[in-house]
Design an enzyme around this catalytic site. Structure first.
Site, PDB file in Angstrom:
ATOM      1  N   ALA A   9       0.839  -1.188   0.000  1.00 38.74           N
ATOM      2  CA  ALA A   9       0.000   0.000   0.000  1.00 38.74           C
ATOM      3  C   ALA A   9       0.879   1.244   0.000  1.00 38.74           C
ATOM      4  O   ALA A   9       2.081   1.182   0.228  1.00 38.74           O
ATOM      5  CB  ALA A   9      -0.902  -0.007   1.226  1.00 38.74           C
ATOM      6  N   GLY A  66      -0.386  -5.440   0.419  1.00 38.20           N
ATOM      7  CA  GLY A  66      -1.550  -5.403  -0.448  1.00 38.20           C
ATOM      8  C   GLY A  66      -1.301  -6.043  -1.794  1.00 38.20           C
ATOM      9  O   GLY A  66      -2.226  -6.568  -2.423  1.00 38.20           O
ATOM     10  N   GLU A  96      -1.943  -9.583  -1.272  1.00 46.71           N
ATOM     11  CA  GLU A  96      -3.378  -9.765  -1.066  1.00 46.71           C
ATOM     12  C   GLU A  96      -4.134  -9.719  -2.394  1.00 46.71           C
ATOM     13  O   GLU A  96      -5.131 -10.428  -2.567  1.00 46.71           O
ATOM     14  CB  GLU A  96      -3.898  -8.712  -0.087  1.00 46.71           C
ATOM     15  CG  GLU A  96      -3.435  -8.984   1.346  1.00 46.71           C
ATOM     16  CD  GLU A  96      -3.892  -7.935   2.338  1.00 46.71           C
ATOM     17  OE1 GLU A  96      -4.661  -8.260   3.246  1.00 46.71           O
ATOM     18  OE2 GLU A  96      -3.468  -6.762   2.195  1.00 46.71           O
ATOM     19  N   GLU A 133       3.096  -6.385   6.940  1.00 46.89           N
ATOM     20  CA  GLU A 133       2.384  -5.335   7.679  1.00 46.89           C
ATOM     21  C   GLU A 133       2.726  -5.325   9.169  1.00 46.89           C
ATOM     22  O   GLU A 133       2.701  -4.270   9.814  1.00 46.89           O
ATOM     23  CB  GLU A 133       0.867  -5.498   7.508  1.00 46.89           C
ATOM     24  CG  GLU A 133       0.345  -5.104   6.144  1.00 46.89           C
ATOM     25  CD  GLU A 133       0.379  -6.246   5.136  1.00 46.89           C
ATOM     26  OE1 GLU A 133      -0.246  -6.119   4.071  1.00 46.89           O
ATOM     27  OE2 GLU A 133       1.027  -7.287   5.437  1.00 46.89           O
ATOM     28  N   MET A 155      35.885  -7.523  16.577  1.00 41.92           N
ATOM     29  CA  MET A 155      35.330  -6.473  15.729  1.00 41.92           C
ATOM     30  C   MET A 155      35.894  -6.555  14.321  1.00 41.92           C
ATOM     31  O   MET A 155      35.145  -6.483  13.338  1.00 41.92           O
ATOM     32  CB  MET A 155      35.620  -5.097  16.327  1.00 41.92           C
ATOM     33  CG  MET A 155      34.756  -4.728  17.503  1.00 41.92           C
ATOM     34  SD  MET A 155      32.976  -4.792  17.178  1.00 41.92           S
ATOM     35  CE  MET A 155      32.813  -3.530  15.934  1.00 41.92           C
ATOM     36  N   VAL A 182      41.449  -1.661  15.805  1.00 44.78           N
ATOM     37  CA  VAL A 182      42.428  -2.078  16.816  1.00 44.78           C
ATOM     38  C   VAL A 182      41.988  -1.569  18.187  1.00 44.78           C
ATOM     39  O   VAL A 182      40.913  -0.991  18.348  1.00 44.78           O
ATOM     40  CB  VAL A 182      43.847  -1.574  16.470  1.00 44.78           C
ATOM     41  CG1 VAL A 182      44.269  -2.090  15.097  1.00 44.78           C
ATOM     42  CG2 VAL A 182      43.938  -0.046  16.509  1.00 44.78           C
ATOM     43  N   GLU A 217      41.159   0.295  21.577  1.00 51.50           N
ATOM     44  CA  GLU A 217      40.574   1.632  21.742  1.00 51.50           C
ATOM     45  C   GLU A 217      41.524   2.523  22.553  1.00 51.50           C
ATOM     46  O   GLU A 217      41.291   2.825  23.731  1.00 51.50           O
ATOM     47  CB  GLU A 217      39.202   1.518  22.413  1.00 51.50           C
ATOM     48  CG  GLU A 217      38.404   2.811  22.468  1.00 51.50           C
ATOM     49  CD  GLU A 217      37.736   3.208  21.159  1.00 51.50           C
ATOM     50  OE1 GLU A 217      36.863   4.079  21.199  1.00 51.50           O
ATOM     51  OE2 GLU A 217      38.078   2.659  20.097  1.00 51.50           O
ATOM     52  N   LYS A 276      45.941   4.106  17.789  1.00 51.87           N
ATOM     53  CA  LYS A 276      45.239   4.416  16.548  1.00 51.87           C
ATOM     54  C   LYS A 276      46.019   5.439  15.709  1.00 51.87           C
ATOM     55  O   LYS A 276      46.086   5.335  14.483  1.00 51.87           O
ATOM     56  CB  LYS A 276      43.822   4.899  16.851  1.00 51.87           C
ATOM     57  CG  LYS A 276      42.920   3.785  17.382  1.00 51.87           C
ATOM     58  CD  LYS A 276      41.491   4.257  17.599  1.00 51.87           C
ATOM     59  CE  LYS A 276      40.633   3.162  18.247  1.00 51.87           C
ATOM     60  NZ  LYS A 276      40.331   2.044  17.347  1.00 51.87           N
ATOM     61  N   SER A 320      34.810   3.794  18.972  1.00 52.84           N
ATOM     62  CA  SER A 320      33.458   3.989  19.505  1.00 52.84           C
ATOM     63  C   SER A 320      33.344   5.265  20.321  1.00 52.84           C
ATOM     64  O   SER A 320      32.245   5.690  20.648  1.00 52.84           O
ATOM     65  CB  SER A 320      33.069   2.795  20.381  1.00 52.84           C
ATOM     66  OG  SER A 320      33.995   2.627  21.444  1.00 52.84           O
ATOM     67  N   ASN A 352      26.800   6.045  21.919  1.00 51.08           N
ATOM     68  CA  ASN A 352      27.522   5.806  23.165  1.00 51.08           C
ATOM     69  C   ASN A 352      27.508   7.017  24.097  1.00 51.08           C
ATOM     70  O   ASN A 352      27.563   6.865  25.320  1.00 51.08           O
ATOM     71  CB  ASN A 352      28.960   5.390  22.876  1.00 51.08           C
ATOM     72  CG  ASN A 352      29.053   3.922  22.513  1.00 51.08           C
ATOM     73  OD1 ASN A 352      28.129   3.161  22.744  1.00 51.08           O
ATOM     74  ND2 ASN A 352      30.173   3.525  21.945  1.00 51.08           N
ATOM     75  N   TYR A 366      18.504   0.618  15.890  1.00 48.44           N
ATOM     76  CA  TYR A 366      19.310  -0.390  15.201  1.00 48.44           C
ATOM     77  C   TYR A 366      20.653  -0.674  15.882  1.00 48.44           C
ATOM     78  O   TYR A 366      21.288  -1.681  15.577  1.00 48.44           O
ATOM     79  CB  TYR A 366      19.527   0.023  13.745  1.00 48.44           C
ATOM     80  CG  TYR A 366      18.266  -0.117  12.936  1.00 48.44           C
ATOM     81  CD1 TYR A 366      17.724  -1.373  12.681  1.00 48.44           C
ATOM     82  CD2 TYR A 366      17.585   0.997  12.468  1.00 48.44           C
ATOM     83  CE1 TYR A 366      16.547  -1.508  11.970  1.00 48.44           C
ATOM     84  CE2 TYR A 366      16.407   0.872  11.748  1.00 48.44           C
ATOM     85  CZ  TYR A 366      15.895  -0.388  11.510  1.00 48.44           C
ATOM     86  OH  TYR A 366      14.719  -0.528  10.804  1.00 48.44           O
TER      87      TYR A 366
END
Length: 695
Positions: free
Chosen positions: A63, A102, A105, A125, A303, A379, A381, A386, A408, A479, A637
């Protein structure tokens, strides 16, 4: 004739073609056009049978949900499907692409169903907090039985054509030119004088009540808090107990209840928000993108391995770098085991494990990353570590390569400063497990080039992620808000609550787990090391040591060690209260001179969630997130915020910002905690009687 639905007769077969790009949504004009084309076909003496098809890339994929909540405009979809079903000529649904909602359907209102082998059908739906409202819950059980219908409707997932044929939804699966195949199939039916087969005329198949009770019990945990799945069960049950007309009336009653519910409104908000986050404000739609044909990942740990799997599964070759061969071998072994586990569960086809692993190459030498179009660092944290990595990347990466950090919390601008080309640097913050979680926070540094950002935003979709563009600050969006919530959870326990109580309140709210079970899952050592780093680098603003630090110092790192805030006997994942933790909490209270008090569930819920709303408002003020919906998508998410509540900022609007503002001020007064400093934006919106949606 409608400009979105056409009719023509081809070799004695009336072809009704829906052409409403991009997905042939069943809006008002399409519904009108379908009725008009159907009537034209029925009046056409040269047409012995009719076939309904979609132009472009798909059969109707549902729909037009932009019409939800607006005054209905006839004809309704149930009316259109009823008209198809009472046709005096056989009607064939010829499906390609996806026939969803729909669209499916409509096929159930036809006498016969033909599908290309690449086609899929489904009734999604439930993901919008609804149920199929055009007869899907009444026709499908009559066609394939209640149990199979329940699985299709409550899960809401698209089903491949081969499976549709197995269960009896599709009559023929074909390949090649769908129009030619539909005409040929119609000629076969005409030559056989095949009867009309209205699904509504099939007898309702009575089912043992245990079928519904068992199904409800099976989904109770996974679907807890949701209304729609259980309304779907009630509607299907009606199909087994009532005649078709009464069942349709019950379906309509249940559909309207859901349509008018706060849950469905929230889930529709999430549906649109997920699509809107791909459009980054200020980033032109036609921004050029760089080609990404080969990716490199630095780090073969949990990770790094999970990140690499995303690209391998999408068909993109990956080179993985580690400093030591044994660490590299362990990481590759874990990736293979993860793929093999997916294959055993039927989530990967035969041969995909080897195909995916065959796209992986490994190295101990930075020079082997020279041909990568995108290099992702995953790698430890630690800023110094880094920056050393990015210094090496600056030396070996080819011109135009995008260099991304999976940090993060750390400052992406400082990391970019370790290179001579900060325009090529951004953050790609994957969430653990990286090969499963859908969220990807894409962190735009001060000098990140537009084409680098546009490339990674598009790449997120390519690897099955929901990419959200965010700015640079400690913890970014997710975070940063999480740390405020975790701090309140800790203070509530210090005051007199128990970790079990705090976790129960937030679990009952709809989150997948509470703050302390989440800390155990992530590893208490992770937060402890971050806090220790802050105590070294910024002691004035670092948190004081607490009882969770004491647990980590004692080697109680959570699930991975079997003990953390909770205990996990025999290597299980179900948290159990810990006497050791209780003793550490009591010790901490005594040392700090805290007199334990009773803490209500309401206080826990408000303090843990309203502090997030207040921090989210600050994030919007600072431009770290462009829109409230970006924050909602991050939390849904990345952290499991219940979609039926729409995300923290949407939920705040439903509570009323004036009420939230009053409670934030009250907690500031009661606690003196600087985390409760009111956001000027929140205070302004509340004072003006506005909501975050007004932004």
């Amino acid at each position: 004739m409608s400009n979105v639905v056409s009719y023509r007769c081809q070799e004695g077969v009336g072809l009704i073609v829906i052409d409403n790009p991009p997905v042939n949504a069943l809006g008002h004009a399409v519904r009108q056009g379908l009725l008009a084309a159907l009537n034209e076909g029925l009046a056409d003496a040269s047409a012995k049978a009719l076939a309904i098809m979609g132009a472009g890339r798909t059969f109707p994929a549902g729909a037009d949900i932009r019409e939800f909540g607006k005054a209905p405009r006839p004809p309704s979809l149930p009316d259109v499907i009823d008209a198809i079903e009472v046709s005096s000529k056989p009607v064939i649904a010829a499906v390609h692409g996806t026939a969803l909602g729909g669209g499916m359907e409509i096929t159930l209102g036809c006498d016969y169903r033909l599908a290309l082998e690449s086609a899929k059908m489904g009734l999604p739906e439930v993901n919008l907090g609804l149920l199929p409202g055009a007869g899907g819950t009444q026709r499908l059980p009559r066609l394939i039985g209640a149990k199979a219908a329940l699985e299709t409707i409550v899960e809401g997932k698209p089903i491949k054509a081969s499976r549709l044929a197995e269960v009896g939804i599709v009559d023929e699966v074909v390949s090649g030119d769908l129009e030619r195949k539909a005409i040929a199939y119609a000629h076969q039916l005409i030559s056989e004088d095949a009867p009309r087969r209205p699904v509504s005329a099939l007898p309702a198949a009575p089912e043992d009540a245990d079928v519904f009770a068992e199904f409800e019990a099976a989904i109770a945990r996974k679907k807890r808090g949701y209304l729609a799945p259980f309304h779907c069960i009630e509607a299907v049950k009606a199909a087994t107990e009532m005649d078709f007309a009464a069942g349709m009336a019950r379906e309509r009653e249940l559909f309207v209840e859901l349509l008018n519910s706060p849950q469905s409104a929230a889930q529709r908000h999430v549906f649109f928000a997920e699509r809107e986050v791909a459009k980054v404000p200020g980033l032109a739609k036609d921004t050029p993108q760089r080609e990404i044909n080969r990716v490199a990942v630095i780090g073969a740990g949990t990770m790094g391995g999970g990140i690499a799997m995303n690209f391998l599964s999408a068909g993109i070759p990956v080179t993985m770098l580690e400093m030591h061969q044994d660490a590299l071998d362990r990481g590759v072994s874990v990736m293979r085991r993860n793929y093999e586990a997916s294959a055993r569960k039927g989530r990967l086809a035969a041969g995909q494990v080897e195909a995916n692993m065959g796209r992986l190459s490994t190295t101990l030498d930075y020079s082997d990353l020279a041909e990568a179009d995108l290099i992702i660092e995953a790698v430890f944290e630690n800023m110094d570590v880094k920056k050393t990595v990015f210094g090496e990347l600056d030396r070996v990466a080819k011109s135009g390569a995008i260099m991304a950090t999976n940090t993060s919390t750390l400052d992406v601008n400082e990391i970019a400063g370790a290179t001579s080309r900060p325009a090529d640097v951004l953050g790609m913050h994957f969430f653990s497990p990286a090969n499963v979680m859908k969220l990807l926070e894409i962190v735009r540094g001060e000098q990140t080039a537009d084409d680098a950002l546009a490339t990674v935003m598009a790449l997120a979709r390519r690897i099955g992620k929901v990419g959200v563009a965010v700015g640079v600050c400690y913890g970014f969006v997710g975070n940063r808000m999480l740390h405020k919530r975790q701090s309140q959870a800790l203070e509530l326990v210090n005051a007199g609550a128990t970790p079990v109580q705090v976790d129960r309140v937030l679990y009952d709210f709809g989150l997948p787990m509470g703050p302390f079970a989440m800390a155990d899952l992530a590893g208490l050592d992770v937060g402890w090391r971050i806090r220790e780093g802050l105590r070294e680098s910024d002691p004035a603003n670092a948190p004081a040591p607490n009882w969770m630090d004491a647990l980590a110092e004692a080697g109680r790192f959570g699930q991975k060690t079997g003990v953390g805030v909770f205990e996990y006997p025999d290597g299980g994942r179900a948290p159990e209260p810990s006497e050791t933790t209780a003793a550490e909490i009591d010790k901490y209270r005594t040392e700090q001179g805290i007199t334990s008090r009773e803490v209500s569930d309401e206080e826990i819920r408000e303090r843990c969630l309203y502090v997030m709303i207040n921090e989210g408002a600050k994030i919007l003020e600072e431009g770290i997130a462009a829109r409230p919906l970006d924050i909602d998508v991050v939390w849904i998410y990345g952290y499991g915020f219940p979609p039926y509540r729409g995300g923290p900022m949407y939920w705040a609007d439903q509570l009323g910002l004036n009420y939230v503002c009053e409670r934030v001020k009250a907690f500031r007064e009661e606690t003196g905690d600087p985390d409760w400093h009111i956001s000027p934006l929140l205070e302004q919106l509340a004072g003006e009687g506005k909501s975050f949606a007004d932004l």
